[in-house]
Design a protein around this motif. Sequence first.
Motif, PDB file in Angstrom:
ATOM      1  N   ARG A  20       7.503   3.773  10.200  1.00 27.75           N
ATOM      2  CA  ARG A  20       8.285   3.068   9.182  1.00 27.75           C
ATOM      3  C   ARG A  20       8.649   3.987   8.027  1.00 27.75           C
ATOM      4  N   MET A  30       8.056   2.266  -5.155  1.00 28.35           N
ATOM      5  CA  MET A  30       7.716   1.845  -3.791  1.00 28.35           C
ATOM      6  C   MET A  30       8.977   1.346  -3.105  1.00 28.35           C
ATOM      7  N   GLU A  49      11.012   0.805   0.980  1.00 28.59           N
ATOM      8  CA  GLU A  49      10.802   0.592   2.413  1.00 28.59           C
ATOM      9  C   GLU A  49      10.285   1.872   3.077  1.00 28.59           C
ATOM     10  N   ARG A  93       2.933   2.714  10.613  1.00 28.18           N
ATOM     11  CA  ARG A  93       3.311   3.012   9.237  1.00 28.18           C
ATOM     12  C   ARG A  93       4.043   4.353   9.162  1.00 28.18           C
ATOM     13  N   HIS A 101     -11.027   1.100  -3.200  1.00 24.94           N
ATOM     14  CA  HIS A 101     -10.400  -0.083  -3.785  1.00 24.94           C
ATOM     15  C   HIS A 101     -11.092  -0.420  -5.085  1.00 24.94           C
ATOM     16  N   ASP A 157      -5.798  -1.060  -6.828  1.00 31.19           N
ATOM     17  CA  ASP A 157      -5.857  -2.396  -6.240  1.00 31.19           C
ATOM     18  C   ASP A 157      -5.420  -2.349  -4.782  1.00 31.19           C
ATOM     19  N   PRO A 158      -5.913  -3.273  -3.979  1.00 33.30           N
ATOM     20  CA  PRO A 158      -5.435  -3.359  -2.597  1.00 33.30           C
ATOM     21  C   PRO A 158      -3.924  -3.592  -2.574  1.00 33.30           C
ATOM     22  N   GLY A 159      -3.241  -2.897  -1.681  1.00 30.99           N
ATOM     23  CA  GLY A 159      -1.803  -3.108  -1.520  1.00 30.99           C
ATOM     24  C   GLY A 159      -0.936  -2.338  -2.469  1.00 30.99           C
ATOM     25  N   ILE A 160      -1.527  -1.487  -3.308  1.00 33.93           N
ATOM     26  CA  ILE A 160      -0.712  -0.798  -4.312  1.00 33.93           C
ATOM     27  C   ILE A 160      -0.031   0.440  -3.735  1.00 33.93           C
ATOM     28  N   GLY A 161      -0.542   0.961  -2.640  1.00 37.74           N
ATOM     29  CA  GLY A 161       0.146   2.088  -2.004  1.00 37.74           C
ATOM     30  C   GLY A 161      -0.706   3.319  -1.755  1.00 37.74           C
ATOM     31  N   LYS A 162      -2.013   3.165  -1.751  1.00 34.44           N
ATOM     32  CA  LYS A 162      -2.893   4.321  -1.559  1.00 34.44           C
ATOM     33  C   LYS A 162      -2.723   4.924  -0.165  1.00 34.44           C
ATOM     34  N   SER A 163      -2.780   4.054   0.853  1.00 31.71           N
ATOM     35  CA  SER A 163      -2.650   4.552   2.225  1.00 31.71           C
ATOM     36  C   SER A 163      -1.268   5.139   2.449  1.00 31.71           C
ATOM     37  N   THR A 164      -0.277   4.509   1.836  1.00 34.48           N
ATOM     38  CA  THR A 164       1.094   4.986   1.986  1.00 34.48           C
ATOM     39  C   THR A 164       1.231   6.406   1.443  1.00 34.48           C
TER      40      THR A 164
HETATM   41  N1  LIG Z   1       6.595  -3.417   6.733  1.00 35.22           N
HETATM   42  C1  LIG Z   1       6.694  -3.086   5.459  1.00 35.22           C
HETATM   43  N2  LIG Z   1       7.889  -2.909   4.887  1.00 35.22           N
HETATM   44  C2  LIG Z   1       8.019  -2.564   3.601  1.00 35.22           C
HETATM   45  N3  LIG Z   1       6.995  -2.371   2.797  1.00 35.22           N
HETATM   46  C3  LIG Z   1       5.785  -2.524   3.283  1.00 35.22           C
HETATM   47  C4  LIG Z   1       5.552  -2.895   4.620  1.00 35.22           C
HETATM   48  N4  LIG Z   1       4.229  -2.951   4.806  1.00 35.22           N
HETATM   49  C5  LIG Z   1       3.668  -2.646   3.633  1.00 35.22           C
HETATM   50  N5  LIG Z   1       4.597  -2.380   2.711  1.00 35.22           N
HETATM   51  C6  LIG Z   1       4.376  -2.006   1.310  1.00 35.22           C
HETATM   52  O1  LIG Z   1       3.288  -1.160   1.220  1.00 35.22           O
HETATM   53  C7  LIG Z   1       2.305  -1.731   0.357  1.00 35.22           C
HETATM   54  C8  LIG Z   1       0.925  -1.514   0.956  1.00 35.22           C
HETATM   55  O2  LIG Z   1       0.616  -0.216   0.725  1.00 35.22           O
HETATM   56  P1  LIG Z   1      -0.728   0.419   1.228  1.00 35.22           P
HETATM   57  O3  LIG Z   1      -0.485   1.862   1.161  1.00 35.22           O
HETATM   58  O4  LIG Z   1      -1.151  -0.170   2.536  1.00 35.22           O
HETATM   59  O5  LIG Z   1      -1.723  -0.081   0.105  1.00 35.22           O
HETATM   60  P2  LIG Z   1      -3.255   0.264  -0.081  1.00 35.22           P
HETATM   61  O6  LIG Z   1      -3.632   1.298   0.922  1.00 35.22           O
HETATM   62  O7  LIG Z   1      -3.329   0.738  -1.501  1.00 35.22           O
HETATM   63  O8  LIG Z   1      -3.982  -1.031   0.096  1.00 35.22           O
HETATM   64  C9  LIG Z   1       2.605  -3.176   0.271  1.00 35.22           C
HETATM   65  O9  LIG Z   1       2.243  -3.709  -0.963  1.00 35.22           O
HETATM   66  C10 LIG Z   1       4.076  -3.209   0.489  1.00 35.22           C
HETATM   67  O10 LIG Z   1       4.722  -3.059  -0.759  1.00 35.22           O
END
Ligand SMILES: Nc1ncnc2c1ncn2[C@@H]1O[C@H](COP(=O)(O)OP(=O)(O)O)[C@@H](O)[C@H]1O
Length: 451
Positions: free
Chosen positions: A137, A266, A268, A134, A214, A97-104
């Motif tokens: 961070r 997940m 910070e 990112r 996604h 899903d979007p926002g789950i942490g793939k890019s992270t």
């Molecule tokens: N500035 C931030 N501080 C803390 N957590 C963050 C921040 N920005 C994004 N995140 C976390 O990272 C997640 C987004 O992860 P991301 O890897 O971009 O998702 P995806 O690539 O799967 O869409 C968010 O759901 C949030 O939990």
Amino acid sequence: MAKSKTVFTCTECGGQSLKWQGQCPHCTAWNSMVESVAESTKGAGHRFASLGGTAQAVALGDIEAKDFPRLPTLIQEFDRVLGGGLVEGGVVLIGGDPGIGKSTLLLQAAARLSQQVSVLYVTGEESAQQVALRAKRLGVDASRVLLLPEIELEKIQAVLLASRPSVAVIDSIQTLYSSALTSAPGSVAQVRECAAQLTRVAKQTGITIVFVGHVTKEGTLAGPRVLEHMVDTVLYFEGDTHTSFRMIRAFKNRFGAVNELGVFAMTEKGLREVSNPSALFLSQHATPVAGACVMVTQEGTRPLLVELQALVDDAHGNPKRLTVGLELNRLAMLLAVLHRHAGIACFDQDVFVNAVGGVRIAEPGADLAVLLAIVSSLRNRPLPAQHVVFGEVGLAGEVRPVQRGQERLKEAAKLGFTHAICPAANKPRQPIAGLQVIAVERVMEAVDYLK
Ligand SMILES: Nc1ncnc2c1ncn2[C@@H]1O[C@H](COP(=O)(O)OP(=O)(O)O)[C@@H](O)[C@H]1O
Ligand SMILES: [Mg+2]
Ligand SMILES: [Zn+2]
């Protein structure tokens, strides 16, 4: 190069037509026409030329069978689901899903990998600044990662061939487009074409490519599903985005076992590995509550304790059945078994079943725990404290053994559980210290035990 002509091909029957039609003129299927590149049948440089040079049959015995050399990402939970690390020329799809942490995750992995090999990160969703922010961070050293903000397939291919990185991340495959097609990025036609061409590059050059994809809640819409057969490894993120735990599961792996589960939290600072997750999916109750039952499931090589919760309540109108993290059809079957073989009817009751923590349980070993959670909720009587349950339930009301019963029992004992209700065939020959095993052969025996 002249722009190649496109045709529309039916995904059902393969029939072609020059313009898009809502209904396939060949097989009358609806909405099955997808744009694709028209193939010239003559001439060299065919887009689908063989990958392995001249085709020549070779005796299998003459082929040196080496294990695939692995490139570990050094993120152990990620390596676990990959089957030990990335493979040269291998293509991995990571969906979620979007926002789950793939890019992270991929930025963390790219940063680690870039200490040993060259890594190219193609970003189509975020600007270079956003990726840099990112990295800052997350506190990772990504200074050596080559960043390419680009969405045109042909340009990405050119960069890959010119720079020959060891690993390339494509974030995400849905943002790419090929100039050979007129469909919009993210359409089935574009996603398929871009993935197919990049997979070819991977196989020809030995570059390992990781696609991010996604998934929509519906799962299929131009999503990664159309790519699953093309790539070597398919990983999916699971877990609730409102809890901090994230699981990655391998659904397909040509280079390793599937059903391994990688577990992360997940934070910070990005995804932190949870190397001992067995007690993660238990909720904390001060005293036992009705409808809760702890099961031991086996995920790949690791046993996990997961709390299942059932809520059974008077139905108003059609009784509802709902599961989260478990199969809905399985629930219907279990309710029928419960009625037929234990005399407990739920047809005037709503039944909701949930696996705590967003974990998904696909194995039938959950059956007995689901049944006991339902009985417990229906009678409004908690299971005794420190009990774990597992076992598959058959249509005849029998409790069938599960794989690796011993390991499950040992893990439960290790976490302080004192009693286990499990299939008779899983009863250990040697007693396990601190654990009393209640071996059952029939559903009825387990239900009776709760009385
Ligand atoms: N500035 C931030 N501080 C803390 N957590 C963050 C921040 N920005 C994004 N995140 C976390 O990272 C997640 C987004 O992860 P991301 O890897 O971009 O998702 P995806 O690539 O799967 O869409 C968010 O759901 C949030 O939990
Ligand atoms: Mg992303
Ligand atoms: Zn058709």
